[in-house]
Design a protein around this motif. Sequence first.
Motif, mmCIF file in Angstrom:
data_model
loop_
_atom_site.group_PDB
_atom_site.id
_atom_site.type_symbol
_atom_site.label_atom_id
_atom_site.label_comp_id
_atom_site.label_asym_id
_atom_site.label_seq_id
_atom_site.Cartn_x
_atom_site.Cartn_y
_atom_site.Cartn_z
ATOM 1 N N GLY A 151 1.987 10.214 -42.576
ATOM 2 C CA GLY A 151 2.876 9.746 -43.750
ATOM 3 C C GLY A 151 2.732 10.424 -44.871
ATOM 4 O O GLY A 151 3.696 11.131 -45.405
ATOM 5 N N VAL A 152 1.499 10.366 -45.701
ATOM 6 C CA VAL A 152 1.213 10.988 -46.789
ATOM 7 C C VAL A 152 1.164 12.385 -46.565
ATOM 8 O O VAL A 152 1.596 13.266 -47.505
ATOM 9 C CB VAL A 152 0.280 10.146 -47.453
ATOM 10 N N GLY A 172 -4.068 17.363 -35.483
ATOM 11 C CA GLY A 172 -4.735 17.495 -34.228
ATOM 12 C C GLY A 172 -3.499 17.670 -33.130
ATOM 13 O O GLY A 172 -2.766 16.787 -32.834
ATOM 14 N N LYS A 176 1.982 18.186 -33.468
ATOM 15 C CA LYS A 176 1.831 17.745 -35.034
ATOM 16 C C LYS A 176 1.979 18.799 -35.948
ATOM 17 O O LYS A 176 2.515 18.721 -36.976
ATOM 18 C CB LYS A 176 0.629 16.929 -35.262
ATOM 19 N N TYR A 191 -7.555 21.248 -35.954
ATOM 20 C CA TYR A 191 -8.903 20.836 -36.244
ATOM 21 C C TYR A 191 -9.581 20.570 -34.853
ATOM 22 O O TYR A 191 -11.061 20.562 -34.949
ATOM 23 C CB TYR A 191 -9.312 19.604 -37.130
ATOM 24 N N VAL A 237 -7.447 10.422 -51.127
ATOM 25 C CA VAL A 237 -6.322 9.435 -50.865
ATOM 26 C C VAL A 237 -6.192 8.371 -49.793
ATOM 27 O O VAL A 237 -6.023 7.274 -50.052
ATOM 28 C CB VAL A 237 -4.938 10.555 -50.356
ATOM 29 N N PHE A 239 -8.540 7.092 -45.753
ATOM 30 C CA PHE A 239 -9.587 7.078 -44.930
ATOM 31 C C PHE A 239 -9.226 6.864 -43.541
ATOM 32 O O PHE A 239 -9.607 6.184 -42.898
ATOM 33 C CB PHE A 239 -10.778 6.390 -45.075
ATOM 34 N N ALA A 240 -7.838 7.642 -42.937
ATOM 35 C CA ALA A 240 -7.446 7.296 -41.818
ATOM 36 C C ALA A 240 -8.400 7.474 -40.558
ATOM 37 O O ALA A 240 -8.282 6.835 -39.583
ATOM 38 C CB ALA A 240 -6.131 8.214 -41.576
ATOM 39 N N TYR A 262 -7.660 8.584 -55.818
ATOM 40 C CA TYR A 262 -6.222 8.181 -56.152
ATOM 41 C C TYR A 262 -5.559 7.053 -55.179
ATOM 42 O O TYR A 262 -5.489 7.396 -54.112
ATOM 43 C CB TYR A 262 -5.410 9.428 -56.398
ATOM 44 N N TRP A 264 -2.238 5.042 -55.333
ATOM 45 C CA TRP A 264 -0.968 4.941 -56.081
ATOM 46 C C TRP A 264 -0.483 3.251 -56.321
ATOM 47 O O TRP A 264 0.046 3.046 -57.335
ATOM 48 C CB TRP A 264 0.291 5.598 -55.321
ATOM 49 N N ARG A 314 -1.372 6.929 -33.320
ATOM 50 C CA ARG A 314 -1.285 8.281 -33.867
ATOM 51 C C ARG A 314 -0.180 9.137 -33.016
ATOM 52 O O ARG A 314 -0.355 10.083 -32.845
ATOM 53 C CB ARG A 314 -2.678 9.067 -33.871
HETATM 54 N N1 LIG Z 1 -4.284 6.397 -51.932
HETATM 55 C C1 LIG Z 1 -3.040 5.940 -51.639
HETATM 56 O O1 LIG Z 1 -2.435 5.493 -52.631
HETATM 57 C C2 LIG Z 1 -2.475 5.646 -50.440
HETATM 58 C C3 LIG Z 1 -1.136 5.744 -50.277
HETATM 59 C C4 LIG Z 1 -0.658 5.952 -48.702
HETATM 60 C C5 LIG Z 1 -1.533 5.820 -47.654
HETATM 61 N N2 LIG Z 1 -2.808 6.010 -48.045
HETATM 62 C C6 LIG Z 1 -3.815 6.095 -47.022
HETATM 63 O O2 LIG Z 1 -4.044 7.176 -46.432
HETATM 64 C C7 LIG Z 1 -4.101 7.175 -45.052
HETATM 65 C C8 LIG Z 1 -2.959 7.896 -44.253
HETATM 66 O O3 LIG Z 1 -2.014 7.158 -44.294
HETATM 67 P P1 LIG Z 1 -0.649 7.533 -43.559
HETATM 68 O O4 LIG Z 1 0.534 6.680 -44.030
HETATM 69 O O5 LIG Z 1 -0.468 8.951 -43.712
HETATM 70 O O6 LIG Z 1 -0.973 7.178 -42.004
HETATM 71 P P2 LIG Z 1 -0.478 7.931 -40.842
HETATM 72 O O7 LIG Z 1 0.933 8.127 -40.939
HETATM 73 O O8 LIG Z 1 -1.162 7.119 -39.592
HETATM 74 O O9 LIG Z 1 -1.176 9.380 -40.727
HETATM 75 C C9 LIG Z 1 -2.630 9.456 -40.732
HETATM 76 C C10 LIG Z 1 -3.039 10.676 -40.151
HETATM 77 O O10 LIG Z 1 -4.416 10.938 -40.084
HETATM 78 C C11 LIG Z 1 -4.948 11.580 -38.967
HETATM 79 N N3 LIG Z 1 -6.412 10.817 -38.419
HETATM 80 C C12 LIG Z 1 -7.220 11.284 -38.327
HETATM 81 N N4 LIG Z 1 -8.175 10.659 -37.717
HETATM 82 C C13 LIG Z 1 -7.623 9.339 -37.508
HETATM 83 C C14 LIG Z 1 -7.890 8.226 -36.854
HETATM 84 N N5 LIG Z 1 -8.924 7.932 -36.506
HETATM 85 N N6 LIG Z 1 -6.764 7.226 -36.595
HETATM 86 C C15 LIG Z 1 -5.671 7.433 -37.046
HETATM 87 N N7 LIG Z 1 -5.241 8.662 -37.705
HETATM 88 C C16 LIG Z 1 -6.232 9.709 -37.972
HETATM 89 C C17 LIG Z 1 -3.994 11.664 -37.863
HETATM 90 O O11 LIG Z 1 -3.403 13.035 -37.695
HETATM 91 P P3 LIG Z 1 -4.201 13.731 -36.512
HETATM 92 O O12 LIG Z 1 -3.842 13.020 -35.251
HETATM 93 O O13 LIG Z 1 -3.247 14.929 -36.854
HETATM 94 O O14 LIG Z 1 -5.337 13.826 -36.879
HETATM 95 C C18 LIG Z 1 -2.520 10.977 -38.639
HETATM 96 O O15 LIG Z 1 -1.303 11.512 -38.714
HETATM 97 C C19 LIG Z 1 -4.477 5.826 -44.874
HETATM 98 O O16 LIG Z 1 -5.818 5.594 -44.912
HETATM 99 C C20 LIG Z 1 -3.774 5.112 -45.839
HETATM 100 O O17 LIG Z 1 -4.299 3.886 -46.205
HETATM 101 C C21 LIG Z 1 -3.428 5.890 -49.249
#
Ligand SMILES: NC(=O)c1ccc[n+]([C@@H]2O[C@H](COP(=O)([O-])OP(=O)(O)OC[C@H]3O[C@@H](n4cnc5c(N)ncnc54)[C@H](OP(=O)(O)O)[C@@H]3O)[C@@H](O)[C@H]2O)c1
Length: 331
Positions: A151-152, A172, A176, A191, A237, A239-240, A262, A264, A314
């Motif tokens: 997502g992000v 991964g 993707k 990776y 940002v 800790f996915a 950060y 948001w 995922r």
């Molecule tokens: N700081 C902020 O303001 C903010 C805003 C939005 C989201 N976030 C945080 O950012 C993180 C990602 O959010 P997102 O919306 O992008 O989530 P998402 O769509 O689920 O994407 C997360 C990515 O992380 C990778 N990943 C690596 N290890 C993982 C694991 N053990 N389990 C799940 N995914 C894993 C996956 O890619 P691969 O399969 O390619 O490894 C996946 O595409 C979350 O922790 C969320 O809470 C923070």
Amino acid sequence: MRAVVCSKFEGPDALQIGDLPAPDMPAGYVRIAVRAAGVNFADTLMAAGKYQVKPQLPFAPGLEVAGFITEISSDVNGLAVGDRVMACVDYGGFAEEAVARASDTYVIPDSMTFVEAAGFPIVYGTSHIGLKHKLNLQAGETLLVHGAAGGVGLTAVEIGKALGAKVIATAGGAEKLAVAERYGADALIDYRTEDIRERVKALTDGRGADAVYDPVGGSAFDASLRATVQLGRILVVGFASGTVPQIPANILLVKNLTIIGYYWGAHRILDPALVNESFAELLAWFEAGKIKPHVSHVFAMDEIGEAMSTILQRKSTGKVVVLTESGAQEA
Ligand SMILES: NC(=O)c1ccc[n+]([C@@H]2O[C@H](COP(=O)([O-])OP(=O)(O)OC[C@H]3O[C@@H](n4cnc5c(N)ncnc54)[C@H](OP(=O)(O)O)[C@@H]3O)[C@@H](O)[C@H]2O)c1
């Protein structure tokens, strides 16, 4: 009203479709007839009672919505009944009606669908302010983006390109990475089979990346410390991976690194003027075709369990969105 009801903090499997009273509308708020809602990892945490916001039971989870304004508090200016909008809410997005602060509600362009709008605010808002204002990304710099098909991460690829950076994406697997490439990544690192530091060094003539966008943490963060240039910057940002990195101050010192956190969701309340400015630029980019929201899965709201497990397993790229009954009829 029909809603996804969380009546005990036992996670996504315990969520049920049911009825909840329509929410009260305080001063400064608008009421929205929800057509579509973005699904976030945070929703799964809130359903388990593990998120920083813990509403009183029963409640509907859901942090971002798109739909029509149906009612406006008398002290709100600049929005009108009937406006097509996207909005962030504290919770309550997975329901036929939601109330949002007027300052968290944005009119969307006619050309933007509710599906695109529902998953827009959090990921684009985070990456735009994160890259432009927190990381101070400059044209010509090399940006390393982890979780680049998520997502992000995917919005960071697009926005990094829009700001003129060279973008190296990590993810991964080939599928993707292909999504990240379609969204503008200049170089790709799987990776699972490649060493991030070695590949980044090879792709930058031994220099390393100027800046890193990290929503993954864990070993991705550790690799970033070694894959950046002297004076490099890393934006924390999320800790996915499930592992919150411990920062070795000695490496920061020796490499003159800057690590920036950060969040948001809190920043948008602290600095609504900056968020306004940010959405104005993002929506102009959308209308100019510079950015294109990617939604890999759309479900009916009744299928919220499946929508959440798609994220947890995922399987998604970009965003997952659910439609209310009226949203599905109109789509
Ligand atoms: N700081 C902020 O303001 C903010 C805003 C939005 C989201 N976030 C945080 O950012 C993180 C990602 O959010 P997102 O919306 O992008 O989530 P998402 O769509 O689920 O994407 C997360 C990515 O992380 C990778 N990943 C690596 N290890 C993982 C694991 N053990 N389990 C799940 N995914 C894993 C996956 O890619 P691969 O399969 O390619 O490894 C996946 O595409 C979350 O922790 C969320 O809470 C923070």
